[in-house]
Design a protein around this motif. Structure first.
Motif, PDB file in Angstrom:
ATOM      1  N   MET A  77     -76.388  18.726  13.443  1.00 12.67           N
ATOM      2  CA  MET A  77     -76.493  17.375  13.264  1.00 12.67           C
ATOM      3  C   MET A  77     -77.742  16.820  11.996  1.00 12.67           C
ATOM      4  N   ILE A  78     -78.474  18.000  11.824  1.00 17.83           N
ATOM      5  CA  ILE A  78     -79.537  17.309  10.892  1.00 17.83           C
ATOM      6  C   ILE A  78     -78.929  17.093   9.493  1.00 17.83           C
ATOM      7  N   VAL A  79     -77.840  17.781   9.012  1.00 16.59           N
ATOM      8  CA  VAL A  79     -77.090  17.451   7.730  1.00 16.59           C
ATOM      9  C   VAL A  79     -76.643  16.028   7.842  1.00 16.59           C
ATOM     10  N   PRO A  80     -75.763  15.368   8.681  1.00 20.58           N
ATOM     11  CA  PRO A  80     -75.728  14.183   8.606  1.00 20.58           C
ATOM     12  C   PRO A  80     -76.797  13.285   8.775  1.00 20.58           C
ATOM     13  N   PHE A  81     -77.571  13.340   9.422  1.00 21.82           N
ATOM     14  CA  PHE A  81     -78.695  12.592   9.477  1.00 21.82           C
ATOM     15  C   PHE A  81     -79.660  12.713   8.307  1.00 21.82           C
ATOM     16  N   VAL A  82     -79.730  13.730   7.586  1.00 18.67           N
ATOM     17  CA  VAL A  82     -80.589  13.597   6.436  1.00 18.67           C
ATOM     18  C   VAL A  82     -79.766  12.569   5.261  1.00 18.67           C
ATOM     19  N   LEU A  86     -80.789   9.173   3.484  1.00 16.50           N
ATOM     20  CA  LEU A  86     -80.900   9.312   2.067  1.00 16.50           C
ATOM     21  C   LEU A  86     -80.151   8.156   1.468  1.00 16.50           C
ATOM     22  N   PHE A  87     -78.745   8.061   2.152  1.00 15.71           N
ATOM     23  CA  PHE A  87     -77.904   7.022   1.543  1.00 15.71           C
ATOM     24  C   PHE A  87     -78.325   5.529   2.100  1.00 15.71           C
ATOM     25  N   VAL A  88     -78.915   5.407   3.310  1.00 14.12           N
ATOM     26  CA  VAL A  88     -79.377   3.927   3.931  1.00 14.12           C
ATOM     27  C   VAL A  88     -80.456   3.504   2.972  1.00 14.12           C
ATOM     28  N   ALA A 134     -84.613  12.164  14.652  1.00 18.13           N
ATOM     29  CA  ALA A 134     -83.061  11.631  14.706  1.00 18.13           C
ATOM     30  C   ALA A 134     -83.096  10.179  15.298  1.00 18.13           C
ATOM     31  N   ASN A 135     -83.566   9.821  16.543  1.00 19.32           N
ATOM     32  CA  ASN A 135     -83.568   8.688  17.159  1.00 19.32           C
ATOM     33  C   ASN A 135     -84.630   7.705  16.217  1.00 19.32           C
TER      34      ASN A 135
END
Length: 195
Positions: A77-82, A86-88, A134-135
């Motif tokens: 899940m680190i990939v979608p979190f990063v 970045l996008f936000v 993450a949180n």
């Protein structure tokens, strides 16, 4: 005269401040202080923490095999979190100045400090870094999304919603068509005065 909702919001914020103060006082019990954002444990507390640490091998032997097998899913899940981070971050950097919305400080939401606890082994520290990121990221994203919603569509939902952001209580009532235009403008002015 403040409305009932404004009074309730003020009481909730006061209770949140009281809760934070109570949590902060726990530092005395566990023998640490915060100095310029860094935690400093007393020497004796740090020594005791090192004695309590469970060695990595012992920790892994105590861990159920299915927990070990699911770990790659958690860490993947680190990939979608990063990417979300970045996008936000780019989104608010580009759009918030255009809308006049104050930017959300990332450091106010993402705290990575548990790895300093001497009673955690290396894997536990890594897990704590991951969870803190993450949180904290989710809290950061939630605040950015909440400010965006407060700007574009500050209307309550018809049914109850769990996990509302801090702006939601001040949104316009569902079905209040007459108050919509003025209410949106008032909500935007209030949002722009934040921070």
């Amino acid at each position: 005269m403040p409305s009932t909702i404004e009074t309730l919001i003020a009481r909730i914020r006061a209770l949140q401040d009281e809760l934070e103060e109570e949590i902060g006082q726990r530092g005395e019990k566990f023998r640490y202080t915060l100095r310029q954002g860094r935690v400093e444990f007393e020497d004796e507390a740090r020594r005791r923490h090192r004695e309590m640490r469970v060695r990595l091998g012992t920790f892994l032997r105590r861990t159920r095999p299915m927990v070990v097998l699911t770990a790659p899913l958690i860490y993947a899940m680190i990939v979608p979190f990063v990417l979300l981070d970045l996008f936000v971050t780019v989104y608010q950097a580009v759009c918030f100045p255009v809308y006049g919305i104050p930017k959300v400080r990332r450091a106010d939401h993402i705290r990575i400090d548990r790895h300093h606890l001497a009673y955690l082994n290396g894997l536990q520290k890594l897990n704590c870094v991951y969870c803190g990121y993450a949180n904290g990221l989710i809290a950061y994203v939630r605040e950015i999304a909440g400010r965006t919603e407060a700007y574009w569509c500050p209307i309550k939902h018809a049914a109850r919603v769990d996990g509302r952001h801090d702006h939601y209580a001040e949104f316009l009532d569902y079905g209040d068509g007459e108050g919509f235009e003025d209410g949106v403008e008032a909500a935007r002015r209030k949002l722009m005065q934040r921070d």
